[in-house]
Design an enzyme around this catalytic site. Structure first.
Site, PDB file in Angstrom:
ATOM      1  N   GLY A 125     -14.614 -24.546 -28.009  1.00 15.30           N
ATOM      2  CA  GLY A 125     -15.040 -24.873 -27.307  1.00 15.30           C
ATOM      3  C   GLY A 125     -15.405 -26.367 -26.628  1.00 15.30           C
ATOM      4  CB  ALA A 126     -14.954 -29.539 -28.856  1.00 16.04           C
ATOM      5  CB  VAL A 173     -12.065 -18.597 -29.981  1.00 17.05           C
ATOM      6  CG1 VAL A 173     -11.517 -19.916 -31.019  1.00 17.05           C
ATOM      7  CG2 VAL A 173     -12.946 -18.993 -29.702  1.00 17.05           C
ATOM      8  CB  SER A 196     -27.622 -17.154 -24.077  1.00 16.43           C
ATOM      9  OG  SER A 196     -27.917 -17.198 -22.768  1.00 16.43           O
ATOM     10  CE1 TYR A 254     -22.810 -16.187 -22.009  1.00 17.96           C
ATOM     11  CE2 TYR A 254     -24.976 -15.754 -21.122  1.00 17.96           C
ATOM     12  CZ  TYR A 254     -23.379 -16.046 -21.671  1.00 17.96           C
ATOM     13  OH  TYR A 254     -24.660 -17.594 -21.635  1.00 17.96           O
ATOM     14  CB  ALA A 285     -25.669  -7.272 -24.816  1.00 22.10           C
ATOM     15  CE  LYS A 332     -23.019 -16.570 -24.927  1.00 23.48           C
ATOM     16  NZ  LYS A 332     -23.040 -17.787 -25.468  1.00 23.48           N
TER      17      LYS A 332
HETATM   18  N1  LIG Z   1     -24.276 -23.935 -19.531  1.00 19.79           N
HETATM   19  C1  LIG Z   1     -24.676 -23.194 -19.685  1.00 19.79           C
HETATM   20  O1  LIG Z   1     -26.318 -22.871 -18.500  1.00 19.79           O
HETATM   21  C2  LIG Z   1     -25.668 -22.770 -20.694  1.00 19.79           C
HETATM   22  C3  LIG Z   1     -26.842 -21.794 -21.345  1.00 19.79           C
HETATM   23  C4  LIG Z   1     -27.023 -21.186 -22.633  1.00 19.79           C
HETATM   24  C5  LIG Z   1     -25.519 -20.618 -23.258  1.00 19.79           C
HETATM   25  N2  LIG Z   1     -24.266 -21.237 -23.043  1.00 19.79           N
HETATM   26  C6  LIG Z   1     -23.739 -21.131 -23.609  1.00 19.79           C
HETATM   27  O2  LIG Z   1     -23.100 -22.774 -24.202  1.00 19.79           O
HETATM   28  C7  LIG Z   1     -21.605 -22.157 -24.747  1.00 19.79           C
HETATM   29  C8  LIG Z   1     -21.352 -23.616 -23.770  1.00 19.79           C
HETATM   30  O3  LIG Z   1     -20.991 -23.520 -22.320  1.00 19.79           O
HETATM   31  P1  LIG Z   1     -20.970 -24.592 -21.550  1.00 19.79           P
HETATM   32  O4  LIG Z   1     -21.440 -23.905 -20.001  1.00 19.79           O
HETATM   33  O5  LIG Z   1     -20.740 -25.615 -22.263  1.00 19.79           O
HETATM   34  O6  LIG Z   1     -19.109 -23.955 -20.637  1.00 19.79           O
HETATM   35  P2  LIG Z   1     -17.617 -24.686 -21.202  1.00 19.79           P
HETATM   36  O7  LIG Z   1     -18.467 -26.044 -19.786  1.00 19.79           O
HETATM   37  O8  LIG Z   1     -17.236 -23.513 -19.844  1.00 19.79           O
HETATM   38  O9  LIG Z   1     -17.738 -24.698 -21.757  1.00 19.79           O
HETATM   39  C9  LIG Z   1     -17.048 -23.774 -22.690  1.00 19.79           C
HETATM   40  C10 LIG Z   1     -15.559 -24.521 -23.258  1.00 19.79           C
HETATM   41  O10 LIG Z   1     -15.332 -22.609 -23.897  1.00 19.79           O
HETATM   42  C11 LIG Z   1     -14.118 -22.848 -23.540  1.00 19.79           C
HETATM   43  N3  LIG Z   1     -13.289 -21.554 -24.094  1.00 19.79           N
HETATM   44  C12 LIG Z   1     -13.366 -20.276 -23.593  1.00 19.79           C
HETATM   45  N4  LIG Z   1     -13.148 -19.500 -24.291  1.00 19.79           N
HETATM   46  C13 LIG Z   1     -12.096 -19.920 -25.179  1.00 19.79           C
HETATM   47  C14 LIG Z   1     -11.729 -18.766 -26.006  1.00 19.79           C
HETATM   48  N5  LIG Z   1     -11.378 -17.514 -25.897  1.00 19.79           N
HETATM   49  N6  LIG Z   1     -10.533 -19.682 -26.762  1.00 19.79           N
HETATM   50  C15 LIG Z   1     -11.200 -21.469 -26.996  1.00 19.79           C
HETATM   51  N7  LIG Z   1     -11.915 -21.682 -26.263  1.00 19.79           N
HETATM   52  C16 LIG Z   1     -12.425 -21.181 -25.116  1.00 19.79           C
HETATM   53  C17 LIG Z   1     -13.313 -23.166 -22.073  1.00 19.79           C
HETATM   54  O11 LIG Z   1     -11.974 -23.915 -22.715  1.00 19.79           O
HETATM   55  P3  LIG Z   1     -11.248 -22.928 -21.473  1.00 19.79           P
HETATM   56  O12 LIG Z   1     -11.365 -23.998 -20.035  1.00 19.79           O
HETATM   57  O13 LIG Z   1     -10.003 -23.478 -21.714  1.00 19.79           O
HETATM   58  O14 LIG Z   1     -11.475 -21.901 -20.734  1.00 19.79           O
HETATM   59  C18 LIG Z   1     -14.945 -24.505 -23.024  1.00 19.79           C
HETATM   60  O15 LIG Z   1     -13.744 -25.655 -23.074  1.00 19.79           O
HETATM   61  C19 LIG Z   1     -20.927 -21.311 -23.713  1.00 19.79           C
HETATM   62  O16 LIG Z   1     -21.467 -20.134 -25.166  1.00 19.79           O
HETATM   63  C20 LIG Z   1     -22.433 -20.508 -23.343  1.00 19.79           C
HETATM   64  O17 LIG Z   1     -22.301 -19.430 -23.016  1.00 19.79           O
HETATM   65  C21 LIG Z   1     -24.186 -22.218 -21.350  1.00 19.79           C
END
Ligand SMILES: NC(=O)c1ccc[n+]([C@@H]2O[C@H](COP(=O)([O-])OP(=O)(O)OC[C@H]3O[C@@H](n4cnc5c(N)ncnc54)[C@H](OP(=O)(O)O)[C@@H]3O)[C@@H](O)[C@H]2O)c1
Length: 251
Positions: free
Chosen positions: A11-12, A61, A143, A156, A158, A160
C-alpha cells in the site's frame, strides 16, 4: 561497501505506506513499493525517494496468490528482503443495525481477508527467507480501533485486534531466528483515506480526541516505521506501539 537493506512496503502509493517508503529510503533502505490500483502514484513515488534501486511491484495483497508472487518478485529482484511493512488496509463501514445478512457476511470476509489475512500471508512468505538470512523485521500497521472498538466497522476493529495478537505470537515464534515483529497502532492520521472521514466528523472534534489537540501526520508514522526497521531496536519485539497521541486512552 555494504549492500543496502531491502524493505517491502505494501500500500505504498498512498498515505502511511507512502510515508513509510519515504522515511525508509531516507534511512538508506532500498524500497520495494507495492501498489494495487495507483500505478501512476507508485511510479511517481520512485522518483521522489532518496537513493537508488527502488522498484514498484503490483499486487492485490488480499489475494493469497498475489501475496506469494509479490515476495517471489521482490526476492528475484534483490536476492534479499530485510523488512516487511504491512501498510495496505482499508476501513470498511458496517452497520449491524441495518445491514442485510448477505452484506454483513461479505463485509466481514473482505475486511478480514485484507486487514488480517493479507499481512499474515505476507509474514508467512517472508519468514523463511528472513530465517535463512538470520534476521528480519516485520512491521504491521494496525489501529487504535483494536483497543477502542469500532462500532461502525466491527470487522475492521476485529481484524486489527487479531493482527496485534498475531504480532505478539509471531514475535515469539520467530525471535530465535533473529526476526523482530512489531505493530504500530495509529489513531486518526491525515491520509487520503482518512481525511474525508475526519471532515465528516469535524476536524476540531477529531483533533480533540488527543490531549495533544491535533491529528497525526503520515510522516510521523513513517518515521516510526523507519526507526523500528533500523538496527537500534533489535531487543524490541512483540511490541504494539500506540502512535495515536494517547487518543486510545479515552478522556
Ligand atoms: N489514516 C488513518 O487514520 C489510520 C488510522 C489507523 C490505522 N490506519 C491503517 O493504516 C494503513 C494505511 O492507511 P491509510 O490511511 O494510509 O490509507 P490510504 O491512504 O488509502 O492507503 C492505503 C493503501 O493501501 C492500498 N491497498 C488497499 N487494499 C489493497 C490491496 N488489496 N492490495 C494492495 N494494496 C492495497 C491502497 O491502494 P488502492 O488505492 O489500490 O486501494 C492504498 O494505496 C491501513 O492499514 C489502515 O487501516 C490508518
Amino acid at each position: 561497501m555494504s549492500v543496502p537493506k531491502v524493505a517491502l512496503v505494501t500500500g505504498a502509493a498512498s498515505g502511511i505506506g507512502r510515508a513509510s517508503a519515504i522515511a525508509l529510503a531516507a534511512a538508506g533502505f532500498t524500497v520495494a513499493v507495492n501498489y494495487r490500483s495507483k500505478k501512476h502514484d507508485a511510479l511517481a513515488l520512485l522518483e521522489e525517494l532518496d537513493g537508488d534501486g527502488h522498484q514498484a511491484f503490483y499486487a492485490d495483497v488480499a489475494s493469497a496468490t498475489d501475496a506469494e508472487k509479490l515476495v517471489e518478485d521482490v526476492l528475484g529482484a534483490y536476492q534479499r528482503l530485510d523488512v516487511l511493512v504491512n501498510a495496505a488496509g482499508q476501513f470498511t463501514p458496517q452497520d449491524v443495525k441495518s445491514a442485510d445478512y448477505e452484506q454483513w457476511q461479505s463485509d466481514w470476509q473482505q475486511s478480514l481477508q485484507l486487514n488480517l489475512m493479507a499481512p499474515l500471508n505476507l509474514a508467512f512468505q517472508v519468514a523463511k527467507p528472513m530465517m535463512k538470512q538470520g534476521a528480519g523485521k516485520i512491521i504491521n500497521i494496525t489501529s487504535r480501533g483494536a483497543f477502542r472498538g469500532e462500532p461502525t466497522a466491527p470487522a475492521y476493529g476485529a481484524a486489527k485486534s487479531g493482527l496485534n495478537s498475531a504480532t505478539q505470537s509471531l514475535a515469539l515464534a520467530l525471535g530465535s531466528h533473529g526476526i523482530c515483529v512489531y505493530a504500530i497502532a495509529p489513531g486518526w492520521t491525515e491520509t487520503p483515506a482518512a481525511s474525508p472521514r475526519i471532515r465528516n466528523q469535524g476536524w476540531d472534534d477529531v483533533a480533540a480526541q488527543s490531549p495533544l489537540g491535533r491529528i497525526g501526520r503520515p510522516s510521523e508514522i513513517g518515521n516510526l516505521v523507519a526507526f523500528l526497521a533500523g538496527s537500534e531496536t533489535e531487543y524490541l519485539t512483540g511490541a504494539i506501539i500506540d502512535a495515536n497521541g494517547a487518543s486510545y486512552l479515552r478522556n
